[in-house]
Motif scaffolding. Structure first.
Motif, PDB file in Angstrom:
ATOM      1  N   GLY A 251       0.788  -1.228   0.000  1.00  0.00           N
ATOM      2  CA  GLY A 251       0.000   0.000   0.000  1.00  0.00           C
ATOM      3  C   GLY A 251       0.816   1.271   0.000  1.00  0.00           C
ATOM      4  O   GLY A 251       0.265   2.367  -0.191  1.00  0.00           O
ATOM      5  N   GLN A 252       2.118   1.175   0.199  1.00  0.00           N
ATOM      6  CA  GLN A 252       2.962   2.361   0.194  1.00  0.00           C
ATOM      7  C   GLN A 252       3.255   2.829  -1.224  1.00  0.00           C
ATOM      8  O   GLN A 252       3.328   2.024  -2.156  1.00  0.00           O
ATOM      9  CB  GLN A 252       4.301   2.082   0.888  1.00  0.00           C
ATOM     10  CG  GLN A 252       4.239   1.993   2.390  1.00  0.00           C
ATOM     11  CD  GLN A 252       5.625   1.842   3.004  1.00  0.00           C
ATOM     12  OE1 GLN A 252       6.580   1.429   2.345  1.00  0.00           O
ATOM     13  NE2 GLN A 252       5.740   2.175   4.285  1.00  0.00           N
ATOM     14  N   ARG A 253       3.445   4.138  -1.387  1.00  0.00           N
ATOM     15  CA  ARG A 253       4.007   4.659  -2.626  1.00  0.00           C
ATOM     16  C   ARG A 253       5.436   4.142  -2.780  1.00  0.00           C
ATOM     17  O   ARG A 253       6.110   3.845  -1.794  1.00  0.00           O
ATOM     18  CB  ARG A 253       4.045   6.193  -2.611  1.00  0.00           C
ATOM     19  CG  ARG A 253       2.691   6.876  -2.738  1.00  0.00           C
ATOM     20  CD  ARG A 253       2.893   8.378  -2.763  1.00  0.00           C
ATOM     21  NE  ARG A 253       1.647   9.102  -2.892  1.00  0.00           N
ATOM     22  CZ  ARG A 253       1.069   9.417  -4.056  1.00  0.00           C
ATOM     23  NH1 ARG A 253       1.667   9.062  -5.184  1.00  0.00           N
ATOM     24  NH2 ARG A 253      -0.062  10.074  -4.086  1.00  0.00           N
ATOM     25  N   LEU A 254       5.886   4.047  -4.001  1.00  0.00           N
ATOM     26  CA  LEU A 254       7.269   3.626  -4.217  1.00  0.00           C
ATOM     27  C   LEU A 254       8.209   4.680  -3.645  1.00  0.00           C
ATOM     28  O   LEU A 254       8.032   5.884  -3.858  1.00  0.00           O
ATOM     29  CB  LEU A 254       7.538   3.432  -5.706  1.00  0.00           C
ATOM     30  CG  LEU A 254       6.661   2.418  -6.446  1.00  0.00           C
ATOM     31  CD1 LEU A 254       7.225   2.150  -7.832  1.00  0.00           C
ATOM     32  CD2 LEU A 254       6.500   1.115  -5.681  1.00  0.00           C
ATOM     33  N   ARG A 255       9.220   4.230  -2.929  1.00  0.00           N
ATOM     34  CA  ARG A 255      10.134   5.159  -2.255  1.00  0.00           C
ATOM     35  C   ARG A 255      10.888   5.994  -3.283  1.00  0.00           C
ATOM     36  O   ARG A 255      11.475   5.468  -4.233  1.00  0.00           O
ATOM     37  CB  ARG A 255      11.085   4.406  -1.336  1.00  0.00           C
ATOM     38  CG  ARG A 255      11.848   3.255  -1.960  1.00  0.00           C
ATOM     39  CD  ARG A 255      12.672   2.484  -0.937  1.00  0.00           C
ATOM     40  NE  ARG A 255      13.735   3.310  -0.383  1.00  0.00           N
ATOM     41  CZ  ARG A 255      14.590   2.882   0.550  1.00  0.00           C
ATOM     42  NH1 ARG A 255      14.492   1.649   1.034  1.00  0.00           N
ATOM     43  NH2 ARG A 255      15.546   3.672   1.009  1.00  0.00           N
ATOM     44  N   GLU A 256      10.882   7.311  -3.057  1.00  0.00           N
ATOM     45  CA  GLU A 256      11.373   8.233  -4.078  1.00  0.00           C
ATOM     46  C   GLU A 256      12.891   8.278  -4.163  1.00  0.00           C
ATOM     47  O   GLU A 256      13.435   8.757  -5.158  1.00  0.00           O
ATOM     48  CB  GLU A 256      10.805   9.633  -3.833  1.00  0.00           C
ATOM     49  CG  GLU A 256       9.305   9.698  -4.046  1.00  0.00           C
ATOM     50  CD  GLU A 256       8.723  11.087  -3.811  1.00  0.00           C
ATOM     51  OE1 GLU A 256       9.511  12.072  -3.826  1.00  0.00           O
ATOM     52  OE2 GLU A 256       7.502  11.184  -3.603  1.00  0.00           O
ATOM     53  N   ASP A 257      13.583   7.786  -3.145  1.00  0.00           N
ATOM     54  CA  ASP A 257      15.039   7.750  -3.251  1.00  0.00           C
ATOM     55  C   ASP A 257      15.492   6.632  -4.184  1.00  0.00           C
ATOM     56  O   ASP A 257      16.579   6.698  -4.765  1.00  0.00           O
ATOM     57  CB  ASP A 257      15.699   7.635  -1.876  1.00  0.00           C
ATOM     58  CG  ASP A 257      15.202   6.453  -1.060  1.00  0.00           C
ATOM     59  OD1 ASP A 257      14.089   5.960  -1.330  1.00  0.00           O
ATOM     60  OD2 ASP A 257      15.928   6.016  -0.133  1.00  0.00           O
ATOM     61  N   TRP A 258      14.648   5.605  -4.356  1.00  0.00           N
ATOM     62  CA  TRP A 258      14.944   4.527  -5.293  1.00  0.00           C
ATOM     63  C   TRP A 258      14.249   4.738  -6.626  1.00  0.00           C
ATOM     64  O   TRP A 258      14.755   4.325  -7.666  1.00  0.00           O
ATOM     65  CB  TRP A 258      14.499   3.183  -4.706  1.00  0.00           C
ATOM     66  CG  TRP A 258      15.339   2.641  -3.604  1.00  0.00           C
ATOM     67  CD1 TRP A 258      15.937   3.346  -2.595  1.00  0.00           C
ATOM     68  CD2 TRP A 258      15.665   1.275  -3.374  1.00  0.00           C
ATOM     69  NE1 TRP A 258      16.593   2.499  -1.745  1.00  0.00           N
ATOM     70  CE2 TRP A 258      16.452   1.215  -2.198  1.00  0.00           C
ATOM     71  CE3 TRP A 258      15.367   0.091  -4.033  1.00  0.00           C
ATOM     72  CZ2 TRP A 258      16.948   0.030  -1.675  1.00  0.00           C
ATOM     73  CZ3 TRP A 258      15.853  -1.110  -3.506  1.00  0.00           C
ATOM     74  CH2 TRP A 258      16.645  -1.137  -2.350  1.00  0.00           C
ATOM     75  N   PHE A 259      13.062   5.336  -6.588  1.00  0.00           N
ATOM     76  CA  PHE A 259      12.221   5.521  -7.777  1.00  0.00           C
ATOM     77  C   PHE A 259      11.869   7.003  -7.882  1.00  0.00           C
ATOM     78  O   PHE A 259      10.777   7.429  -7.505  1.00  0.00           O
ATOM     79  CB  PHE A 259      10.963   4.644  -7.665  1.00  0.00           C
ATOM     80  CG  PHE A 259      11.252   3.192  -7.396  1.00  0.00           C
ATOM     81  CD1 PHE A 259      11.605   2.339  -8.436  1.00  0.00           C
ATOM     82  CD2 PHE A 259      11.199   2.672  -6.102  1.00  0.00           C
ATOM     83  CE1 PHE A 259      11.893   1.002  -8.191  1.00  0.00           C
ATOM     84  CE2 PHE A 259      11.486   1.345  -5.849  1.00  0.00           C
ATOM     85  CZ  PHE A 259      11.835   0.506  -6.893  1.00  0.00           C
TER      86      PHE A 259
END
Length: 270
Positions: A251-259
């Motif tokens: 349910g989490q958004r994709l982590r922005e440091d990786w994506f």
């Protein structure tokens, strides 16, 4: 207003059919991407694969998740209009990078790319997503082939391992068998394409490609991008790409440091 490479009809067709052709999306980056593919082949990443069985002619190489180490891929990602076009097609405010992918079929490679949907292999769920598949050589018979409307099917298609031809996950009953679109008379979209053109298609679109029986290489570069509704979802086994150690929860958004977010309408001029 839509991006200049698109019309409102293109956007409507993408939402309805899940697949369109975008002429010239990477036209200004063809030589850059060719150089990136050469660099990638010379220094394959950890997910590189040779997709031929012993005795099969030619070479079918693919690799993915290399944009952070292949500068030419990042240049095309950042400087091409791909992210802005993706935002229009997906009807999203933000566009996140998911991953890059290259597929190279050398002359005389009869091996077809099997029919498959990308979505079942991924750990991301949501309707706002797009893949761009762009040849870096002129293609006719070796072009991408997509089944229009297959992103709206009630059941996903069974993901398989291309060489072993076995199920990717243990829960086969949750999927429909891989169909034969030619034999079953499905509506297949394919185009003769020039270098830098791109097929834009939803992660749920069934697609494949013929072998390369021509006398020239068929190099293709792909970007997979997601929008506002993308959320992490767990699968019953390792996904492809796996992205080990991501530590995301369902349910989490994709982590922005990786994506990373590569386009945001709030940052774009009106």
């Amino acid at each position: 207003m839509p991006h200049p490479l698109l019309t409102q009809g293109d956007i409507d067709a993408f939402q309805r059919d899940g697949v369109i052709l975008v002429k010239g999306l990477f036209a200004d980056h063809v030589e850059t991407l060719r150089a990136g593919i050469a660099r990638n082949i010379d220094a394959p990443g950890p997910y590189a694969a040779e997709n031929l069985k012993s005795g099969e002619a030619g070479r079918f190489f693919d690799d993915y998740c290399n944009w952070t180490r292949i500068p030419e891929f990042e240049t095309a990602l950042r400087e091409s209009p791909a992210a802005a076009v993706a935002a229009d097609l997906m009807a999203t405010q933000r566009v996140q990078m998911f991953h890059d992918h290259i597929l190279v079929k050398e002359p005389g490679t009869s091996k077809a790319t099997p029919w498959h949907q990308d979505g079942p292999y991924y750990f991301v769920d949501g309707q706002q997503n797009v893949s761009f598949w762009s040849p870096l050589d002129p293609v006719t018979e070796a072009s991408l082939r997509c089944v229009a409307g297959s992103h709206k099917w009630a059941k996903p298609v069974l993901p398989t391992r291309w060489l072993a031809e076995e199920s990717f996950y243990p829960n086969e009953d949750d999927y429909m068998p891989v169909p034969d679109p030619d034999a079953e008379g499905m509506e297949i979209r394919e185009w003769a394409m020039e270098p830098g053109d791109a097929v834009a298609f939803n992660f749920g679109i069934l697609h494949g490609a013929r072998g390369n029986d021509s006398h020239q290489r068929r190099r293709a570069f792909s970007l997979r991008l997601v929008g506002d509704d993308a959320r992490y979802v767990e699968r019953p086994g390792p996904t492809s790409p796996p992205f080990p150690g991501h530590e995301m929860q369902p349910g989490q958004r994709l982590r922005e440091d990786w994506f990373p977010v590569i386009f945001d309408r709030r940052d774009s001029p009106v």
